[in-house]
Design an enzyme around this catalytic site. Structure first.
Site, PDB file in Angstrom:
ATOM      1  N   GLU A  33      86.424 -55.127 -34.466  1.00 21.07           N
ATOM      2  CA  GLU A  33      87.232 -55.357 -35.671  1.00 21.07           C
ATOM      3  C   GLU A  33      88.715 -55.505 -35.335  1.00 21.07           C
ATOM      4  O   GLU A  33      89.402 -56.351 -35.913  1.00 21.07           O
ATOM      5  CB  GLU A  33      87.014 -54.240 -36.697  1.00 21.07           C
ATOM      6  CG  GLU A  33      85.598 -54.151 -37.232  1.00 21.07           C
ATOM      7  CD  GLU A  33      85.067 -55.467 -37.805  1.00 21.07           C
ATOM      8  OE1 GLU A  33      85.862 -56.313 -38.224  1.00 21.07           O
ATOM      9  OE2 GLU A  33      83.832 -55.637 -37.794  1.00 21.07           O
ATOM     10  N   CYS A  65      80.483 -60.912 -24.585  1.00 26.43           N
ATOM     11  CA  CYS A  65      81.752 -60.599 -25.257  1.00 26.43           C
ATOM     12  C   CYS A  65      81.509 -59.699 -26.474  1.00 26.43           C
ATOM     13  O   CYS A  65      80.584 -59.934 -27.258  1.00 26.43           O
ATOM     14  CB  CYS A  65      82.453 -61.881 -25.690  1.00 26.43           C
ATOM     15  SG  CYS A  65      84.049 -61.574 -26.488  1.00 26.43           S
TER      16      CYS A  65
HETATM   17 ZN   LIG Z   1      82.865 -59.804 -36.492  1.00 29.03          ZN
HETATM   18 ZN   LIG Z   2      85.084 -63.631 -26.437  1.00 26.30          ZN
END
Ligand SMILES: [Zn+2]
Ligand SMILES: [Zn+2]
Length: 336
Positions: free
Chosen positions: A179, A194
């Site tokens: 976030e 990621c």
């Molecule tokens: Zn998200």
């Molecule tokens: Zn990324």
């Protein structure tokens, strides 16, 4: 494991409140550590330009607040400003669903955003949903620098299982960096491993590595170097306030951006829009004229001046005044 194709997005950036697409994909599972530590690769190499505010929405466990501050300090190099617990606004609580409305919470957080803050992250132990999604673990905005995380469905007890603190803290860590990554302008990312990957359910969250890919890391580091009171940061906050229809505060913040960078036509134009929506026609006229002098090629100041030239601008016409493409419009903004 192939996930089902129509899962809901549970961790998301409100990319201008765009609905985010859930996808079917191969999901690698990563074993949860017995004890949680912040990955070495995620540690900040230098200080951030401003503090990050951590706001508990209701009662949170001390360990959760400690982790949030540890993330702020170690991952972002920022000073952690831990607030006293805040009661979520009653308007955000949707009684029939027994859930908090994440969009309403983001609005509330923008309204209370400290102007000297780099970004603000709130944490709640209540269940949370967002438009079109039955629940979310977290919700953040790509431009407004605010985000909220819910522990509710990250705790094992929700699923009728015995508590597992390291696993739950690992989830909280991933939700926080995901976030906060959105607040640094990162959209969802498909780079392998990621942490900015779109999260549809708990298995996806648990499968994330907890690392930014090189591009998400670069963008995050870059954004964290922008001082909160720098014109571009104030401009971004001004856009958020305009979307929230907080016109008085939008005028103040956009005037600060325009004074800080008086050659910037975009700042002048959006200041004009904020002034117009507040009812200050003369101030708006001067701001649009300044914007047009600075950037005759920019279409919005000319359009807004033509609105004003028609005479008294009715409230519905003020609503049609155009902000710049990178600024904010009256309606939902588009994601990056
Ligand atoms: Zn998200
Ligand atoms: Zn990324």
């Amino acid at each position: 494991m192939i996930r089902r194709a129509f899962a809901w997005t549970a961790l998301c950036g409100a990319a201008g409140y765009a609905v985010l697409r859930a996808q079917a994909r191969e999901q690698r599972t990563v074993p949860s550590p017995e004890t949680f530590t912040i990955p070495q690769e995620m540690r900040a190499s230098g200080p951030a330009a401003g503090p990050i505010d951590v706001v508990p929405l209701g009662g949170l466990r001390q360990a959760e607040l400690d982790l949030a501050c540890q993330v702020v300090t170690e991952v972002y190099g920022a000073r952690c400003r831990l607030h006293e617990p805040v009661v979520p606004p009653p308007a955000a609580w949707v009684r029939p669903r027994a859930q908090l409305d994440a969009d309403a919470l983001l609005g509330f957080l923008v309204d209370h955003f400290p102007e000297d803050s780099s970004r603000l992250i709130a944490i709640t132990d209540q269940d949370m949903f967002a438009a079109g999604r039955p629940y979310v673990f977290g919700y953040g905005h790509l431009r407004d620098r605010v985000a909220v995380v819910s522990m509710h469905r990250m705790e094992e007890r929700y699923y009728g299982r015995r508590p597992r603190a390291p696993l739950e803290m690992t989830r909280l860590y991933k939700a926080l960096v995901h976030e906060l990554g959105h607040t640094a302008g990162n959209p969802h990312c498909s780079a392998p491993g990621c942490v900015m990957r779109e999260v549809a359910d708990l298995s996806v969250l648990d499968g994330l590595t907890g690392l930014y890919c090189p591009e998400c890391m670069r963008r995050t580091r870059c954004e964290l170097r922008v001082a909160p009171l720098a014109p571009e940061a104030q401009f971004s906050l001004g856009g958020a306030l305009l979307r929230r229809r907080s016109f008085d505060r939008a005028v103040m913040v956009l005037a600060r951006a325009a004074n800080g960078d008086p050659r910037n036509a975009i700042y002048q134009n959006d200041l004009g829009v904020a002034l117009l929506r507040r009812g200050d026609r003369r101030g708006a006229l001067a701001a649009f004229q300044r914007a047009r002098r600075l950037r005759p090629d920019l279409p919005q100041p000319g359009y807004n001046l033509r609105l004003l030239e028609r005479g008294i601008v009715a409230p519905w016409e003020a609503e049609t005044a155009e902000t710049t493409a990178t600024g904010s419009g009256p309606g939902p903004s588009s994601g990056r």
